[in-house]
Design an enzyme around this catalytic site. Structure first.
Site, mmCIF file in Angstrom:
data_model
loop_
_atom_site.group_PDB
_atom_site.id
_atom_site.type_symbol
_atom_site.label_atom_id
_atom_site.label_comp_id
_atom_site.label_asym_id
_atom_site.label_seq_id
_atom_site.Cartn_x
_atom_site.Cartn_y
_atom_site.Cartn_z
ATOM 1 N N HIS A 190 0.850 -1.193 0.000
ATOM 2 C CA HIS A 190 0.000 0.000 0.000
ATOM 3 C C HIS A 190 0.884 1.242 0.000
ATOM 4 C CE1 HIS A 190 -3.066 -2.869 1.080
ATOM 5 N NE2 HIS A 190 -2.400 -3.198 2.164
ATOM 6 N N GLU A 229 -1.205 -0.487 8.235
ATOM 7 C CA GLU A 229 -2.118 -1.413 8.898
ATOM 8 C C GLU A 229 -1.424 -2.215 9.981
ATOM 9 O OE1 GLU A 229 -3.500 -3.283 5.340
ATOM 10 O OE2 GLU A 229 -1.949 -4.805 5.339
ATOM 11 N N HIS A 247 3.758 -7.267 1.627
ATOM 12 C CA HIS A 247 3.224 -8.210 2.606
ATOM 13 C C HIS A 247 2.157 -9.112 2.006
ATOM 14 C CE1 HIS A 247 0.488 -4.737 2.678
ATOM 15 N NE2 HIS A 247 -0.457 -5.614 2.953
ATOM 16 N N ARG A 287 -1.392 -4.806 -6.072
ATOM 17 C CA ARG A 287 -1.132 -6.239 -6.040
ATOM 18 C C ARG A 287 0.062 -6.541 -6.947
ATOM 19 N NH1 ARG A 287 -6.279 -7.699 -7.781
ATOM 20 N NH2 ARG A 287 -7.245 -6.925 -5.896
HETATM 21 ZN ZN LIG Z 1 -2.581 -5.096 3.013
#
Ligand SMILES: [Zn+2]
Ligand SMILES: [Zn+2]
Length: 634
Positions: free
Chosen positions: A99, A116, A174, A194
């Site tokens: 991200h 996150e 990740h 992605r």
């Molecule tokens: Zn993620």
């Protein structure tokens, strides 16, 4: 104050399983359940109230109804709801992804980036996930490995156990591996790049999109170094703070906490059962439940056994605020720090002929440039305040009317948000000047202040108990247009005898010209090079110092009228302080000392009443910018 139970929104992504239904009591009818969005105001699926009078209402609708105040002071800096909290059941591997951070996302996606946190709620033996790189790799190697499907070889594989915590800062590559149930707390953003999806196809038989170019641009290609501890919290960053509650049900079976005005709280029950109480509301809980506590709810109590995560929003470290002061000829932009100091500024010319959209676009551009020049990221800024010379609808961010720049019904806030996706507030410029003086100028440490600005016109602002007084109705107060002489001099507002028609710079010049016509001997003629159109207020004040008779008479009348206006304000409000700003105020004590004497006999009560202090504004032209930047706290 309220304690509410929330029902989640469900996602059936292809890698999901059945554990959220079977073990976490999710009431879901479908085949596969991958995610339950436990605390969400996201348009792709929001939480719904499951208790209280508004049961069935969506959380965003509830916040809209109750007002943003229920989110707390620390949430004011976010344009949208700050966090998204999910339960994730990964029966299969999730894609390898990254991200962007705020700076990149705000610039390229028009929304916030995403940091996150994962809390491993449960996993099968041998379960693992990917978290950053094993070793630093070059951009070329990164690109090559994505292309040749060998990326997994260089990723940092982490075996996990129940209770593990991973903090995934934006830019960290990740992936959640299979057979793990995770509680994920993240910035409320959906920007995911992605890079590898195990070659899988979706329900539609197609492969999901990859975003290689963008991923290459935002990925940190170095191993993760844990730079700072969040102790005593589970996690703490600019966007969320997470704490753990634990009751084993025997030795400890009861705890209480306090939800203050700073932030709401979300409680996610990961294990156990019992009751939670706040005020008169008592709700029972079981594994998998979610609760929302409004900011300022006060004491809450948990009884039973439980393992829970409590998410709140903390303060931002070293926040910067942006202040904009739109004027008839010049628009000024400043950056303000927590000490109320304006540490960088810029300005550009404006005039009434420019279309408003162009002016707003230019403001956006100039702010971006100023931030870049000062090396400050937009996400370091907690908001923009804009002062406008005219009548504004503060609540909806609309400039209703401005005489100076000829704006009518301009949706300033909405328009500026396109260039600066952070909270924006607008207000009248005289109110901003008052706010500025109270925050960092002559009005510091006073609660009740009235300000008059003596410029081309006469503006004013009122603060009561430390807050701007607006009145309930649209339009606000206009101190400069209180009538002090019935049927007096015509005023710019179309009426007669207003204070402005006697004590504005314009009025002083008008009176000066009249006197000069009658007194050809005055030094004022020499000062204005024998053309009375050159006359300025400064010349009249100089003339007074030099003993010029008509200058003395002019200013005697001027001060008397100003004192009358101020005495009226004292009789209306009896404030602690009256601040005088605007161009004329550079005369300082020369202007004020005689007025102070006059007020002693002009205000009601005379010696029996307490007189307010009378001071010159100290921030000069910066007051508007500093004040505007404080609007986001109002
Ligand atoms: Zn993620
Ligand atoms: Zn008027």
């Amino acid at each position: 104050m309220a304690l509410l139970k929330l029902n989640p929104s469900f996602k059936d992504y292809l890698w999901g399983g059945h554990r959220l239904v079977e073990e976490y009591h999710k009431k879901y009818e479908g085949e596969i359940l991958a995610e339950s969005w436990e605390l969400s105001c996201h348009p792709d699926g929001s939480s719904v109230l499951a208790s209280g009078e508004e049961t069935g209402m969506s959380l965003p609708d509830y916040i809209e109804k109750r007002g943003k105040e229920i989110l707390g002071e620390n949430c004011k800096r976010f344009l949208n709801f700050p966090v998204l909290i999910k339960l994730i059941d990964a029966k299969d591997n999730l894609s390898i992804q990254v991200h962007p951070n705020n700076a990149y996302a705000l610039k390229n996606e028009g929304q916030y980036g995403k940091t996150e946190m994962w809390y491993i709620m449960d996993c099968k033996p041998g379960a693992y996930l990917y978290y950053g790189f094993k070793e630093e790799i070059t951009k070329e190697e990164f690109a090559k490995r994505i292309k040749e499907d060998t990326l997994l070889e260089v990723l940092n594989k982490v075996y996990v156990q129940k209770g593990d915590i991973l903090f995934i800062e934006a830019g960290t590559i990740h992936a959640i591996g299979k057979d793990i149930v995770i509680a994920e707390i993240q910035q409320n953003s959906n920007v995911t790049y992605r890079v590898y999806d195990y070659g899988r196809v979706g329900k539609d038989g197609k492969k999901r999109d990859l975003h290689i170019e963008k991923a290459l641009a935002v990925t940190e290609r170095v191993p993760i170094i844990k730079s700072k501890s969040s102790y005593p919290h589970v996690a703490e960053c600019d966007y969320f703070r997470v704490d753990r509650l634990y009751l084993d049900g025997t030795i400890t079976n009861q705890l209480s906490g306090v939800i203050g005005k700073e932030s709401f709280a979300h409680i996610l029950i990961m294990e156990g059962e019992g009751t939670i109480q706040c005020g008169d509301t008592i709700l029972s809980y079981q594994k998998g439940d979610s609760f929302f506590l409004e900011a300022g709810s006060g004491t809450y109590e948990v009884k039973g056994s439980c393992e829970a995560l409590v998410t709140t929003i903390g303060e931002k470290a070293n926040p910067i605020r942006i202040g904009v002061d739109i004027g008839g000829t010049m628009t000024k932009i400043g950056l303000i720090n927590t000490e109320q100091q304006l540490f960088a500024k810029t300005s550009f010319q404006t005039n009434a002929k420019q279309p408003w959209k162009e002016v707003v676009k230019e403001i956006g551009k100039q702010i971006q440039n100023l931030l870049q020049q000062e090396n400050i990221a937009l996400d370091q800024c907690i908001g923009v305040g804009v002062g406008v010379p005219g009548t504004v609808d503060k609540k909806n961010g609309i400039v209703l009317y401005s005489n100076n720049i000829l704006w009518e019904n301009v949706p300033l806030q909405k328009e500026l948000e396109q260039y600066l996706p952070i909270p924006i507030a607008i207000a009248n410029d005289a109110d901003c000047a008052l706010l500025g003086e109270m925050a960092g100028g002559s009005g510091k440490q006073y609660e009740d202040v009235v300000m008059l600005t003596l410029g081309t016109g006469v503006g004013g602002g009122i603060a009561i108990d430390g807050k701007l007084y607006d009145g309930k109705l649209m339009g606000g107060s206009e101190l400069g247009h209180c009538v002090i002489v019935e049927d007096g001099e015509p005023c710019s507002c179309g009426r007669k005898g207003c204070l402005e028609a006697y004590v504005s710079a314009t009025a002083l010049i008008r009176d000066g010209k009249r006197s000069m016509e009658q007194e050809k001997e005055s030094v004022l003629w020499e000062k204005c090079k024998y053309d009375c159109n050159n006359l300025t207020p400064e010349m009249i004040f100089e003339g007074e110092q030099e003993g010029d008779r008509i200058s003395k008479e002019l200013l005697e009348r001027y001060r008397k009228k100003l004192a009358t206006g101020i005495a009226n304000l004292v009789n209306l409000f009896r404030p602690q302080l009256i601040v005088i700003g605007g161009g004329i105020s550079i005369q300082g004590e020369n202007l004020l000392a005689p007025i102070r004497e006059m007020l002693e006999t002009m205000c009601f009560g005379k010696a029996h009443g307490e007189l307010p202090e009378l001071k010159i504004a100290s921030l000069g032209n910066d007051a508007g910018m500093i004040g505007a930047s404080n609007l986001i706290f109002c």
